[in-house]
Design an enzyme around this catalytic site. Structure first.
Site, PDB file in Angstrom:
ATOM      1  N   ASP A 285       0.837  -1.199   0.000  1.00  0.00           N
ATOM      2  CA  ASP A 285       0.000   0.000   0.000  1.00  0.00           C
ATOM      3  C   ASP A 285       0.872   1.248   0.000  1.00  0.00           C
ATOM      4  O   ASP A 285       1.348   1.678   1.044  1.00  0.00           O
ATOM      5  CB  ASP A 285      -0.938  -0.015   1.218  1.00  0.00           C
ATOM      6  N   LYS A 292       1.348   7.973   0.357  1.00  0.00           N
ATOM      7  CA  LYS A 292       1.692   8.052   1.769  1.00  0.00           C
ATOM      8  C   LYS A 292       3.015   8.769   1.936  1.00  0.00           C
ATOM      9  O   LYS A 292       3.825   8.819   1.009  1.00  0.00           O
ATOM     10  CB  LYS A 292       1.842   6.627   2.342  1.00  0.00           C
ATOM     11  N   ASP A 303       0.205  -5.112   4.374  1.00  0.00           N
ATOM     12  CA  ASP A 303      -1.190  -4.663   4.274  1.00  0.00           C
ATOM     13  C   ASP A 303      -2.106  -5.776   3.732  1.00  0.00           C
ATOM     14  O   ASP A 303      -3.283  -5.559   3.505  1.00  0.00           O
ATOM     15  CB  ASP A 303      -1.267  -3.395   3.411  1.00  0.00           C
ATOM     16  N   ASP A 362      -5.890   6.320  -0.913  1.00  0.00           N
ATOM     17  CA  ASP A 362      -5.284   5.574   0.194  1.00  0.00           C
ATOM     18  C   ASP A 362      -6.341   4.872   1.051  1.00  0.00           C
ATOM     19  O   ASP A 362      -6.007   4.062   1.912  1.00  0.00           O
ATOM     20  CB  ASP A 362      -4.446   6.532   1.057  1.00  0.00           C
ATOM     21  N   GLU A 364      -8.153   2.381   0.265  1.00  0.00           N
ATOM     22  CA  GLU A 364      -8.341   1.365  -0.782  1.00  0.00           C
ATOM     23  C   GLU A 364      -8.857   0.031  -0.245  1.00  0.00           C
ATOM     24  O   GLU A 364      -9.485  -0.730  -0.970  1.00  0.00           O
ATOM     25  CB  GLU A 364      -7.016   1.144  -1.532  1.00  0.00           C
ATOM     26  N   ARG A 366     -11.245  -0.741   1.912  1.00  0.00           N
ATOM     27  CA  ARG A 366     -12.712  -0.834   1.903  1.00  0.00           C
ATOM     28  C   ARG A 366     -13.237  -1.056   0.489  1.00  0.00           C
ATOM     29  O   ARG A 366     -14.307  -1.637   0.303  1.00  0.00           O
ATOM     30  CB  ARG A 366     -13.295   0.434   2.544  1.00  0.00           C
TER      31      ARG A 366
HETATM   32  N1  BES Z   1      -3.360   0.202   5.104  1.00  0.00           N
HETATM   33  C1  BES Z   1      -3.777   1.450   5.629  1.00  0.00           C
HETATM   34  C2  BES Z   1      -4.070   1.405   7.124  1.00  0.00           C
HETATM   35  C3  BES Z   1      -2.920   1.085   8.047  1.00  0.00           C
HETATM   36  C4  BES Z   1      -2.318   2.091   8.772  1.00  0.00           C
HETATM   37  C5  BES Z   1      -2.513  -0.217   8.256  1.00  0.00           C
HETATM   38  C6  BES Z   1      -1.276   1.779   9.647  1.00  0.00           C
HETATM   39  C7  BES Z   1      -1.482  -0.532   9.107  1.00  0.00           C
HETATM   40  C8  BES Z   1      -0.865   0.470   9.806  1.00  0.00           C
HETATM   41  C9  BES Z   1      -5.056   1.919   4.925  1.00  0.00           C
HETATM   42  O1  BES Z   1      -5.163   1.535   3.598  1.00  0.00           O
HETATM   43  C10 BES Z   1      -5.058   3.407   4.943  1.00  0.00           C
HETATM   44  O2  BES Z   1      -4.235   3.991   4.301  1.00  0.00           O
HETATM   45  N2  BES Z   1      -6.005   3.985   5.680  1.00  0.00           N
HETATM   46  C11 BES Z   1      -6.142   5.403   5.769  1.00  0.00           C
HETATM   47  C12 BES Z   1      -7.592   5.751   5.507  1.00  0.00           C
HETATM   48  C13 BES Z   1      -7.837   7.207   5.230  1.00  0.00           C
HETATM   49  C14 BES Z   1      -7.194   7.626   3.938  1.00  0.00           C
HETATM   50  C15 BES Z   1      -9.337   7.438   5.177  1.00  0.00           C
HETATM   51  C16 BES Z   1      -5.731   5.826   7.172  1.00  0.00           C
HETATM   52  O3  BES Z   1      -6.004   5.114   8.150  1.00  0.00           O
HETATM   53  O4  BES Z   1      -5.109   6.887   7.304  1.00  0.00           O
HETATM   54 ZN    ZN Z   2      -4.198  -0.191   3.081  1.00  0.00          ZN
HETATM   55 MN    MN Z   3      -4.240   2.857   2.252  1.00  0.00          MN
END
Ligand code: BES
Ligand code: ZN
Ligand code: MN
Length: 514
Positions: A285, A292, A303, A362, A364, A366
């Site tokens: 990811d 990111k 991920d 990001d 993604e 869901r």
């Molecule tokens: N894979 C990430 C979530 C994540 C964060 C997993 C830290 C493991 C450790 C997910 O895809 C993500 O990026 N989530 C975002 C959502 C936001 C853009 C609404 C997040 O949590 O910031």
């Molecule tokens: Zn993710």
């Molecule tokens: Mn993400």
């Protein structure tokens, strides 16, 4: 414009499916062996030594109790003291096992893990006897749980190290009920530990090698020959044909096409509706165009931990022949920025027909879950659906390392999940799902959008997935973003991806099988 090189090197071909790391073997016997140099004993009370510690104290003329005093060893659960030359015993590891309520199964497993970590047994070969007869517990076969905990902890990912951890552990458990303990361990608990290790392997492997088809290859190799298992793989053509625009969209920025992997285990009658387990499988990811920041991004190789845990759970159930119909769905995609990638503001059409406006590429997980959970329900009519995902940083900020977030449409179901968690050793805590969370994902130009204005992030992520779940279906949403990745060792796992979810889902499967 994608250019895909042909013969990519395959992990499955390189023997990924058989662990390279050190092995452990477990034997259960009723009377103490005399040929072991290394012994492990549990201490409940330093002023009343019992079991093997009492025997050793007598044999050494009170030397053991003197050393316990001298070292100020107290018997709190998990305390350790390593002594040399006690009577005829060359090396003796004391482990505190005091517990006023009696040790639970997960606590026994933690003690087993403690033995493995205290002896750093992946580095050197070990031949040890563990004396469990004096443990205070309501569990009928504590030695099997000690062995299971040791097995869980005995893991190292050294595929890319020049120097491999080759030390093998030969663990002899001394217990009264040796035959039944051996049976429980060998025909059941060992498979869960192997499932957890498979999950860690998948989630630790760098993204370069663990792309969607590589995940499929490893799973196929690993499940080869296991009875009552069918594996189905949907590739890009199938995904397009089924109009899974969300899974396609997330995967389209990468040269590695997305897949939907389905593992179908038939352990019960045809008429028995299956349990569906759906796991997020983002093989890396980057965030996509909503890139990111650099810090910590490397850990996004894990991920796919949700998908990996689903594979590990299926592995355990199928290997032990659980009397249940269980289907695992693993949507797999790599979230990359490129000229082929989806953009913020784009609208994707899902298989359900619900359109989704992309606010952040990001968010993604869901998206790929949306198509996967819908497909699971349409095609297989499950009696219960659980999805598991490293979905939001928000879940981790709310609950930290102690609990994964559980979200359902019904609080009683969430409470049941807390109980499943307690018994499995992997704890969950409920977060809400409120009508306002659905309001926050209303889009001006599409049916919904993939992220809301902000808080509470974990609930909003769940609301997106919930949009694709039949309201009458018992549904469990697990957000493991805060728990799977360990910054430091725990008793049953070294740091890194711990394979969170296999033990939890395994317990849930047991509770719902015949
Ligand atoms: N894979 C990430 C979530 C994540 C964060 C997993 C830290 C493991 C450790 C997910 O895809 C993500 O990026 N989530 C975002 C959502 C936001 C853009 C609404 C997040 O949590 O910031
Ligand atoms: Zn993710
Ligand atoms: Mn993400």
């Amino acid at each position: 414009m994608k250019l895909k090189s042909l013969a990519v090197f395959s992990l499955a071909m390189l023997g990924f499916s058989s662990p390279l790391f050190a092995k452990a073997s477990f034997e259960f016997i009723t009377s103490a062996p005399s040929d072991k140099k290394l012994h492990v004993v549990f201490i409940n009370d330093v002023s009343h030594l019992d079991g093997m510690s009492q025997v050793l104290d007598q044999k050494s003329g009170g030397q053991l109790s003197k050393l316990i005093q001298l070292n100020k060893f107290t018997p709190e659960k998990g305390n350790t003291l390593h002594l040399q030359m006690i009577g005829t015993v060359g090396s003796l590891l004391l482990i505190g096992s005091q517990d006023k309520d009696g040790l639970s199964a997960p606590e026994l497993q933690d003690l087993g893990g403690k033995i493995a970590s205290s002896l750093s047994s992946t580095a050197e070969s070990l031949d040890l006897a563990v004396h469990v007869e004096n443990l205070e517990t309501a569990e009928a076969l504590p030695s099997a749980h000690i062995a299971y905990g040791y097995h869980l902890r005995h893991y190292s990912f050294d595929r890319y190290k020049t120097k491999k951890s080759e030390g093998e552990s030969d663990v002899t458990l001394v217990t009264t009920n040796a035959v039944n303990a051996a049976k429980l361990y060998n025909s059941d608990l060992a498979y869960i530990a192997q499932g957890v290790h498979l999950t860690r392997d998948l989630a630790t492997e760098p993204g370069k090698n663990m792309y969607p088809q590589a995940f499929v290859d490893v799973v196929k190799a690993k499940f080869k020959g296991i009875k009552n298992v069918d594996i189905d793989v949907l590739d890009m053509r199938d995904i397009k044909k089924l109009k899974m625009g969300a899974l396609e969209g997330v995967g389209q920025g990468s040269i590695n096409d997305p897949r939907l992997l389905v593992i179908n285990y038939r352990g019960s009658q045809k008429t028995d509706a299956p349990i569906a387990l759906v796991g997020k499988g983002i093989t890396f990811d980057t965030g996509g165009i909503s890139l990111k920041k650099n810090e910590g991004m490397w850990a996004m190789k894990s991920d796919l931990a949700g998908a990996a845990a689903v594979a590990g759970t299926l592995y355990a159930s199928a290997q032990r022949g659980e009397n249940v119909n269980l289907i695992g769905f693993m949507p797999l995609a790599e979230n990359m920025p490129s000229q082929d990638a989806i953009r913020p503001g784009d609208v994707l059409e899902t298989m359900k027909g619900v359109s989704i406006e992309i606010i952040s590429t990001d968010a993604e997980g869901r998206l790929i879950l949306a198509d996967a959970v819908y497909y699971a329900q349409q095609k297989y009519r499950p009696k219960m659906l659980l999805n598991i995902a490293t979905l939001t940083g928000s879940a981790g900020r709310a609950l930290s390392d102690e609990y994964a977030a559980v979200i359902t449409r019904n609080f009683e179901l969430s409470q049941k999940m807390m109980d499943v968690g307690k018994r499995s050793g992997e704890n969950v805590w409920p977060l809400p799902l409120h009508p306002n969370h659905f309001k926050q994902i209303e889009s001006p130009i599409a049916d919904i959008k993939n992220s809301g204005a902000g808080n509470p992030g974990a609930s909003i992520g769940a609301a997106v997935v919930a949009t694709f779940i039949d309201e009458d279906l018992p549904w469990i949403h697990l957000d493991i973003a805060g728990v799977d990745w360990l910054e430091a060792d725990i008793d049953v796992a070294p740091k890194g991806s711990q394979g969170w979810g296999v033990r939890f889902m395994d317990q849930l499967v047991r509770d719902n099988s015949k």
